[in-house]
Design a protein around this motif. Structure first.
Motif, short mmCIF file in Angstrom:
data_model
loop_
_atom_site.label_atom_id
_atom_site.label_comp_id
_atom_site.label_asym_id
_atom_site.label_seq_id
_atom_site.Cartn_x
_atom_site.Cartn_y
_atom_site.Cartn_z
N VAL A 1 76.39 -74.16 -17.89
CA VAL A 1 75.92 -74.14 -16.53
C VAL A 1 76.71 -72.73 -16.17
O VAL A 1 77.87 -72.44 -16.49
CB VAL A 1 76.54 -75.27 -15.61
N LEU A 2 76.18 -71.94 -15.41
CA LEU A 2 76.39 -70.73 -14.85
C LEU A 2 76.22 -70.76 -13.39
O LEU A 2 75.24 -70.87 -12.54
CB LEU A 2 75.65 -69.51 -15.49
N LEU A 3 77.38 -70.58 -12.58
CA LEU A 3 77.50 -70.40 -11.26
C LEU A 3 78.11 -68.89 -10.76
O LEU A 3 78.81 -68.43 -11.33
CB LEU A 3 78.51 -71.29 -10.42
N ASN A 4 77.13 -68.37 -9.92
CA ASN A 4 77.37 -66.90 -9.71
C ASN A 4 76.87 -66.39 -8.26
O ASN A 4 76.38 -67.28 -7.49
CB ASN A 4 76.32 -66.16 -10.67
N GLY A 5 77.59 -65.24 -8.05
CA GLY A 5 77.18 -64.61 -6.52
C GLY A 5 76.76 -63.26 -6.95
O GLY A 5 77.04 -62.64 -7.80
N SER B 1 65.16 -52.77 -7.38
CA SER B 1 66.08 -53.83 -7.19
C SER B 1 67.26 -53.81 -8.20
O SER B 1 67.03 -53.83 -9.24
CB SER B 1 65.65 -55.19 -6.94
N LEU B 2 68.31 -53.16 -7.45
CA LEU B 2 69.75 -52.92 -8.21
C LEU B 2 70.42 -54.09 -7.91
O LEU B 2 70.98 -53.99 -6.66
CB LEU B 2 70.26 -51.58 -7.91
N ASN B 3 71.31 -54.60 -8.84
CA ASN B 3 72.08 -55.80 -8.59
C ASN B 3 73.32 -55.76 -9.48
O ASN B 3 73.19 -55.13 -10.39
CB ASN B 3 71.21 -57.03 -9.10
N ALA B 4 74.33 -56.36 -8.89
CA ALA B 4 75.74 -56.78 -9.51
C ALA B 4 76.06 -58.32 -9.43
O ALA B 4 76.24 -58.56 -8.19
CB ALA B 4 76.56 -55.68 -9.15
N THR B 5 76.09 -58.98 -10.34
CA THR B 5 76.41 -60.38 -10.50
C THR B 5 77.69 -60.66 -10.88
O THR B 5 78.12 -60.30 -12.27
CB THR B 5 75.08 -61.32 -10.74
N ALA B 6 78.47 -61.72 -10.49
CA ALA B 6 79.75 -62.33 -11.08
C ALA B 6 79.55 -63.82 -11.14
O ALA B 6 79.31 -64.25 -10.32
CB ALA B 6 80.82 -61.85 -10.46
N GLY B 7 79.93 -64.33 -12.28
CA GLY B 7 79.61 -65.78 -12.35
C GLY B 7 80.71 -66.37 -13.45
O GLY B 7 81.47 -65.74 -14.02
N LEU B 8 80.56 -67.62 -13.34
CA LEU B 8 81.66 -68.57 -14.08
C LEU B 8 80.78 -69.30 -15.06
O LEU B 8 79.86 -70.18 -14.34
CB LEU B 8 82.66 -69.21 -13.16
N LEU B 9 80.95 -69.44 -16.13
CA LEU B 9 80.29 -70.17 -17.31
C LEU B 9 81.08 -71.27 -17.74
O LEU B 9 82.29 -71.16 -18.02
CB LEU B 9 79.96 -69.14 -18.51
N GLY B 10 80.57 -72.43 -17.83
CA GLY B 10 81.18 -73.64 -18.26
C GLY B 10 80.44 -74.78 -18.71
O GLY B 10 79.28 -74.90 -18.78
N SER C 1 84.53 -69.31 -18.80
CA SER C 1 84.39 -67.92 -18.95
C SER C 1 83.82 -67.13 -17.80
O SER C 1 83.01 -67.71 -17.29
CB SER C 1 83.49 -67.68 -20.54
N PHE C 2 84.24 -66.08 -17.73
CA PHE C 2 84.02 -65.10 -16.45
C PHE C 2 82.79 -63.96 -17.06
O PHE C 2 83.35 -63.67 -18.30
CB PHE C 2 85.15 -64.28 -15.82
N ILE C 3 81.97 -63.93 -16.24
CA ILE C 3 80.84 -63.00 -17.12
C ILE C 3 80.36 -62.09 -15.86
O ILE C 3 80.32 -62.52 -14.68
CB ILE C 3 79.65 -64.07 -17.40
N ARG D 1 68.61 -56.54 -17.99
CA ARG D 1 69.86 -57.08 -17.51
C ARG D 1 71.02 -56.84 -18.63
O ARG D 1 70.89 -57.05 -19.71
CB ARG D 1 69.63 -58.94 -17.67
N PHE D 2 71.82 -56.12 -17.83
CA PHE D 2 73.05 -55.67 -18.91
C PHE D 2 74.20 -56.71 -18.65
O PHE D 2 74.44 -57.10 -17.46
CB PHE D 2 73.51 -54.19 -18.16
N CYS D 3 74.85 -57.07 -19.61
CA CYS D 3 75.84 -58.06 -19.57
C CYS D 3 77.29 -57.56 -19.95
O CYS D 3 77.27 -56.83 -20.96
CB CYS D 3 75.54 -59.07 -20.32
N LYS D 4 78.33 -57.63 -19.18
CA LYS D 4 79.89 -57.62 -19.64
C LYS D 4 80.34 -59.03 -19.93
O LYS D 4 80.69 -59.67 -18.92
CB LYS D 4 80.54 -56.78 -18.34
N PHE D 5 80.59 -59.42 -21.15
CA PHE D 5 81.18 -60.64 -21.53
C PHE D 5 81.96 -60.44 -22.81
O PHE D 5 81.62 -59.35 -23.48
CB PHE D 5 79.93 -61.43 -21.73
N PHE D 6 82.67 -61.39 -23.28
CA PHE D 6 83.45 -61.04 -24.63
C PHE D 6 82.28 -61.11 -25.63
O PHE D 6 82.67 -60.42 -26.80
CB PHE D 6 84.23 -62.26 -24.93
#
Length: 212
Positions: free
Chosen positions: A68-72, A93-102, A114-116, A148-153
């Protein structure tokens, strides 16, 4: 880059066929939830309990999970080319999203809580509400293709698609669906198996938002 040539040609053709007018750009905010589909494959002991008659060693085990991913999200929608009196447009449409994966599962190491950060960017076509400031329609629809570009471990970037429904009241409210067009795959080399896909990961989201 060749992927975008047909779209650019379509935009250029619309510019020749239809009058182009000044545009208005809008920021938006949204929140929502999504699913990250995960498939992993790795070695495990073939006989962890040392049962008689079973050869010891290792086998490759597959694990499937939906996290599950919760994001804003904060974004910026810019209609660049207006057609049909403002009821249709092409833009960005240009976007920046922060979310919590669990997940509640104990066998998915490294992914729980994990923060994504995601940066999904789209070339869009819109019809009706939100197409431009000249639109007179209450409802509208938007579609987009991009990346979609992702910043994650463990970054899992992917081509992405967007579908959006819009309701224009005091402001533009919208429901947006986004999804990766293909999974990101990671491989390891095993002497007995050769190159083996050890991880396949893919993201889907649904968000509710408002323009401002």
């Amino acid at each position: 880059m060749k992927t975008y040539f047909p779209l650019l040609a379509l935009v250029a053709g619309g510019a020749l066929a239809c009058p182009v007018q000044a545009q208005v750009s809008k920021f938006h905010g949204s929140w929502g939830a999504g699913v990250v589909s995960l498939r992993s494959r790795g070695p495990m002991q073939a006989n962890p309990n040392n049962y008689a008659g079973i050869t010891p060693g290792y086998v490759l085990k597959s694990t499937h999970a939906n996290l599950v991913l919760l994001n804003g999200n904060l974004g910026f929608d810019a209609p660049l080319l207006q057609m049909s009196g403002g009821e249709q447009s092409f833009g960005l449409s240009l976007n920046a999203t922060a979310g919590l994966l669990g997940t509640t599962r104990q066998d998915i190491d490294g992914f729980n809580r994990s923060f994504i950060l995601d940066f999904p960017e789209y070339v869009t076509y819109r019809y009706g509400a939100k197409a431009s400031k000249h639109s007179q329609k209450t409802f509208g629809v938007g579609v987009g293709l991009g990346y979609r570009f992702c910043k994650f471990f463990l970054p899992f970037n992917s081509p992405s698609a967007m579908l959006e429904g819009v309701y224009a009241a005091d402001s533009d409210w919208f429901l947006r669906l986004t999804g990766d067009l293909r999974p990101t795959r990671f491989y390891n080399y095993y002497s007995s198996e050769g190159p083996v896909e050890v991880l396949r990961i893919r993201e889907f989201n649904m968000t509710l938002g408002k323009s401002f």
